[in-house]
Design a protein around this motif. Structure first.
Motif, PDB file in Angstrom:
ATOM      1  N   VAL A  37       3.412   3.635  -7.948  1.00  0.00           N
ATOM      2  CA  VAL A  37       2.388   4.664  -7.785  1.00  0.00           C
ATOM      3  C   VAL A  37       2.843   5.992  -8.354  1.00  0.00           C
ATOM      4  O   VAL A  37       2.066   6.726  -8.950  1.00  0.00           O
ATOM      5  N   SER A  75     -10.477   5.219  -8.637  1.00  0.00           N
ATOM      6  CA  SER A  75     -10.438   6.181  -7.539  1.00  0.00           C
ATOM      7  C   SER A  75     -10.847   7.573  -7.990  1.00  0.00           C
ATOM      8  O   SER A  75     -11.396   8.354  -7.208  1.00  0.00           O
ATOM      9  N   ARG A 134       0.833  -1.198   0.000  1.00  0.00           N
ATOM     10  CA  ARG A 134       0.000   0.000   0.000  1.00  0.00           C
ATOM     11  C   ARG A 134       0.866   1.245   0.000  1.00  0.00           C
ATOM     12  O   ARG A 134       1.855   1.324   0.705  1.00  0.00           O
ATOM     13  N   LEU A 164      -3.391   3.648  -2.794  1.00  0.00           N
ATOM     14  CA  LEU A 164      -3.144   2.890  -4.009  1.00  0.00           C
ATOM     15  C   LEU A 164      -2.245   1.704  -3.704  1.00  0.00           C
ATOM     16  O   LEU A 164      -1.781   1.532  -2.572  1.00  0.00           O
ATOM     17  N   LEU A 178      -6.948   0.678 -10.509  1.00  0.00           N
ATOM     18  CA  LEU A 178      -7.289   1.274  -9.224  1.00  0.00           C
ATOM     19  C   LEU A 178      -7.270   2.799  -9.278  1.00  0.00           C
ATOM     20  O   LEU A 178      -8.173   3.467  -8.759  1.00  0.00           O
ATOM     21  N   ARG A 179      -6.251   3.373  -9.895  1.00  0.00           N
ATOM     22  CA  ARG A 179      -6.182   4.836  -9.947  1.00  0.00           C
ATOM     23  C   ARG A 179      -7.370   5.400 -10.717  1.00  0.00           C
ATOM     24  O   ARG A 179      -7.946   6.419 -10.329  1.00  0.00           O
ATOM     25  N   ARG A 183      -5.653   9.555  -1.701  1.00  0.00           N
ATOM     26  CA  ARG A 183      -5.836   8.205  -2.214  1.00  0.00           C
ATOM     27  C   ARG A 183      -5.005   7.175  -1.467  1.00  0.00           C
ATOM     28  O   ARG A 183      -3.921   7.471  -0.962  1.00  0.00           O
ATOM     29  N   CYS A 215     -10.833  -1.247  -5.137  1.00  0.00           N
ATOM     30  CA  CYS A 215     -11.603  -0.775  -6.286  1.00  0.00           C
ATOM     31  C   CYS A 215     -13.087  -0.672  -5.941  1.00  0.00           C
ATOM     32  O   CYS A 215     -13.756   0.329  -6.262  1.00  0.00           O
TER      33      CYS A 215
END
Length: 903
Positions: free
Chosen positions: A687, A725, A653, A661, A721-722, A659, A756
């Protein structure tokens, strides 16, 4: 000769000269000029928009209108789209048309007025034609809109709107047309304005002095409100009605209308109607039956403000006249089925407060007092009311149903058992792919459907394999069948002014289109070869590992179709999830060996990633068959099947702003032995890098990405995921729509997928939240939902400010409404302690905003699922003073979890 002179004057843009020539022509001479004018119009359509063209258009516009001797033709010419931006002035048109007969001019006026308002024909032209002809004024949308804009723009020395309206000869007709039109109001609402000089006050002033019929105006306003429409339109008529300041008698005449509006109109109108009826009820001018009828409709509405106001009104009437309890208490109980449990509790409290006004048993009617004419009193009415209360109490939430049973003194149906079994959607079952179409006609139909509206993995893979197979068998027949399908594709017989198809297809294959373009030789072989060797020309982003693998196979299929056609594709999956059965892949390699065909590099790499490896016995048998092929691909497949099942990289993580991510470590098995376009799938994901320009918009290609690495959906989820978000953090739209596909895919449901779903549940737009709810329920149905993990993720994201509690409450409520009460409670059990801890530390303000809604859903789920146990910080919140929603719902949840009867 005059025709030639006219054409020369028009071409040169000499409008005055052209109108002078027209004045001296007969109808026959004008008709003879029309073909040449039409040719000039056609010429100007394709000519560059320069000064010469702009100068010629007004003269052409006027000349063409004058040379049409039929009203229909003249109307078509005048309203032509190509004439709209450089046309003759209304004065010029009226001059060249002024010698026509009155009937002809009236016909033209009505034909032009019947055109859509979007045609933007000058109102001066329309009104001038009406004045010249003396015809009835048109009441079309275009004319009405033009009239209102004309009045609004004609200041005439600073005269007020009322003064300008008094001078209008067609005022009553136009005002009536406003009420009849369904579209004009929204287009001209901005004109009505505010203040003493507004249209509202002007119309009210004219009605007061008798210039307009006041009763007609009031009736028209009410009728338009009853008709319904867009809220903006309704506010115009409501504001006008308020400006007319109806007397009590005028309001009383329309009691039935107010009832209908309170029950069905848009909120602003309903609120006004409710206030009128409330004043009647409080003054005794509304019978209890009428109030009950109105309440049944209002309490059915979703607007909490209206519902609460109606309950307050019912409480006041019941307090003033307890004898109405037999009629009004069942009306109060209509709110027992409201979606908001706070409304349910308010209604129940009202019943508790006034239930004593009903006789306890029917007994024998021994009273000598007369019964009310409307049947509000008497034992029979009381028994009917109690029976109706018992029926409606079944709609209460389980906790409140217990209170209702105690209040009513009898068993309420459904109150004895409050625990409901969890209702989850059916577990999605993978479906076998049917073989590619055998006929080119059927294949052409499937390709056409995909080009028109897209298609899932199954449809896409069938079509792709079908194109490769039929191109190998009979390319000519395939091209002939697909001719009508690709006729409208942008690259087919493209205009040389548009970008080269080679440049476009070098950047992206655009799905099946690159294969079709290759088939029709609309993309160069060199371009396809460069794409297969080097991949896309655009920079990398966090999607590129998935997109490059997906696109490499398309480019390769297109290139091989031109250079060395393949008999079929190796990587066509066996299942719609993307998985490929090992035995089927061995059979395909065997057929390739028999045909002495060379497998595609990208196609074989994709087949390896898709082949199923979760059954050791099946893998071992297939590996033996692969070795027996004695080919490089056979040995490579055998080696791959001998390894472990789909592996996942390590994850960590990381935070970026608000956020949370994930970063992924390296996955060594997808490295050296795979083509270069597939190796990024196994490389680390960071990330703070991979932030290059991204060309992957929408879900057209994303829906295929889980099938690139079936069994490893965490790889896909981490790379999406990004994007997902941003649906919560930056309020983008449609970025969470892939969540149901991820939930239905194969593989571990780990940290990436749960994050997600967490972001999707807090998305800005309803469609994204609904997609997240679908994913949540599918995971729960498959037994793959880690409710504790999801709840903790939601709590962390809310705490960091990435999610808003109000949006989250909407999603959670939607999930609970499907019947998944136990599932939703298991998620909330992990979320609420974090939020309650924030409330305990903060005390109020932002920490409390939206928490009451979540607690309400939690209480409902706990009551319906029979949940028990402790929840950190809940007792402290429930013990606070006051009656805020947070405190009220915390008490209700605490009651449900401890199993005690609600106070």
């Amino acid at each position: 000769m005059s025709g030639t002179a006219l054409l020369e004057a028009v071409r040169a843009g000499r409008t005055v000269e052209a109108t002078g020539l027209l004045d001296g022509m007969t109808d026959a001479e004008r008709r003879s000029c029309l073909p040449a004018l039409k040719e000039l119009r056609k010429e100007l359509r394709s000519a560059p928009w320069n000064a010469a063209s702009r100068a010629a258009c007004p003269a052409l516009h006027a000349a063409g209108a004058a040379c049409h001797t039929g009203a229909a033709g003249a109307a078509t010419w005048i309203a032509g789209v190509d004439m709209r931006w450089s046309q003759a002035s209304p004065g010029v048109l009226l001059h060249v048309l002024g010698d026509r007969e009155s009937d002809w001019l009236g016909d033209l006026a009505h034909r032009l007025a019947a055109r859509p308002a979007a045609s933007r024909l000058p109102f001066a032209l329309l009104s001038g034609l009406v004045g010249l002809s003396g015809c009835e004024v048109p009441t079309t949308d275009a004319y009405v809109r033009g009239w209102f804009e004309h009045i609004g723009a004609s200041w005439n020395g600073g005269r007020s709107v009322a003064q300008r309206l008094r001078q209008e000869p067609h005022l009553p007709v136009m005002i009536n047309a406003l009420f009849e039109s369904l579209e004009v109001t929204g287009q001209i609402a901005w004109l009505f304005g505010d203040g003493p000089g507004s249209w509202y006050n002007a119309l009210a002033e004219l009605a007061e002095e008798g210039t307009l019929d006041r009763k007609v105006l009031v009736d028209a306003c009410v009728a338009r409100l009853l008709r319904g429409g867009a809220p903006a339109d309704q506010r115009v008529f409501l504001r006008l009605l308020s400006s007319l300041a109806l007397t009590r008698a005028e309001e009383r005449e329309r009691s039935a209308d107010w009832t209908a509006l309170a029950c069905q109109a848009v909120p602003a109108v309903a609120w006004h109607a409710q206030s009128v009826l409330a004043s009647f009820a409080l003054d005794g001018e509304l019978t209890s039956r009428q109030l009950a009828e109105m309440s049944a409709g209002v309490l059915f509405r979703t607007e909490k403000k209206l519902v609460r106001a109606q309950l307050v009104l019912l409480g006041k009437v019941l307090k003033r006249d307890p004898s109405t309890a037999g009629v009004l208490l069942p009306a109060v109980a209509e709110a027992f089925g409201h979606e908001d449990t706070d409304v349910q509790e308010r209604a129940l409290k009202l019943v508790e407060r006034h239930i004593a006004a009903l006789p306890s048993t029917s007994g024998t009617d021994t009273t000598d007092e007369p019964r009310p004419a409307d049947g509000t009193g008497g034992p029979e009415a009381a028994d009917d009311a109690r029976e109706r209360l018992c029926e409606l109490a079944a709609d209460l939430s389980p906790g409140l149903r217990i209170r209702a049973r105690r209040v009513l003194g009898i068993d309420v149906p459904g109150a004895a058992s409050t625990v409901q079994e969890d209702v989850l959607p059916p577990v999605p079952e993978p479906e076998r792919l049917t073989p590619a179409p055998e006929s080119v006609t059927e294949l052409a139909e499937e390709v056409s459907a995909i080009l028109a509206s897209g298609g899932g993995v199954a449809a896409f893979e069938r079509a792709l394999d079908g194109l490769v197979r039929h191109a190998h068998r009979d390319r000519g027949a395939l091209v002939e069948a697909l001719g009508p399908v690709v006729a409208r594709c942008w690259w087919k017989d493209r205009d040389p002014r548009y970008p080269s198809s080679d440049r476009v297809f070098r950047e992206s294959p655009h799905g099946l289109e690159v294969v079709l373009a290759a088939l029709f030789e609309e993309v160069g072989t060199d371009t396809l070869h460069a794409a297969t060797q080097h991949g896309p020309t655009s920079g990398n982003c966090h999607h590129s590992a998935l997109s490059r693998a997906f696109e490499a196979r398309l480019w390769e299929a297109a290139y091989r179709l031109r250079a060395e056609p393949m008999p079929f594709l190796l990587a066509t999956p066996s299942w719609d999830t993307g998985l490929l059965e090992p035995g089927e892949l061995v059979e395909r390699l065997t057929e390739y060996r028999r045909l002495d065909a060379r497998p595609g590099t990208a196609d074989f790499a994709q087949a390896l990633l898709r082949v199923r490896r979760d059954d050791p016995a099946v893998s071992a048998a297939a590996a033996a068959g692969a070795r027996a092929l004695d080919s490089p691909e056979g040995y490579r497949l055998a080696q791959w099947l001998s390894g472990e099942g789909p592996l996942l990289p390590t994850s960590r993580r990381r935070t970026s702003g608000v956020r949370v991510l994930l970063e992924l470590g390296e996955l060594e098995e997808i490295q050296d032995l795979f083509p270069s376009e597939f190796r990024p799938l196994g490389r680390p994901l960071t990330v703070f890098k991979d932030h290059w320009y991204c060309r992957h918009w929408g879900v057209t290609d994303q829906q295929h990405w889980p099938a690139v690495v079936p069994g490893r959906r965490e790889l896909v989820a981490a790379r999406l995921l990004r994007d997902i978000s941003t649906a919560a953090v930056e309020d983008t739209r449609m970025d969470a729509m892939t969540l149901p596909l991820l939930a239905e895919a194969d593989g571990t449901a780990g940290e990436a997928l749960h994050l997600c779903v967490a972001y999707g549940l807090g998305a800005r737009h309803p469609e994204d939240r609904l997609a997240a709810v679908d994913a949540l329920l599918v995971l729960a149905a498959r037994g793959q939902l880690d409710a504790g993990r999801l709840g903790a993720d939601l709590g962390e994201l809310v705490h960091r400010g990435a999610l808003k509690k109000s949006r989250l409450a909407e999603s959670i409520r939607t999930a609970a409404a499907t019947g998944a009460y136990a599932t939703v409670w298991s998620v909330l059990r992990g979320l609420l302690p974090v939020l309650l801890a924030d409330l305990a530390a903060d005390g109020s303000g932002g920490a409390a905003r939206g928490l009451g809604e979540l607690l309400a859903v939690a209480a409902d789920c706990a009551e319906r699922s029979g949940a028990r146990g402790d929840l950190t910080h809940l007792a402290g919140t429930a013990g606070r003073q006051g009656s805020s929603k947070v405190v009220t719902q915390a008490r209700r949840l605490l009651t449900a979890l401890t199993g005690e009867a609600a106070a």
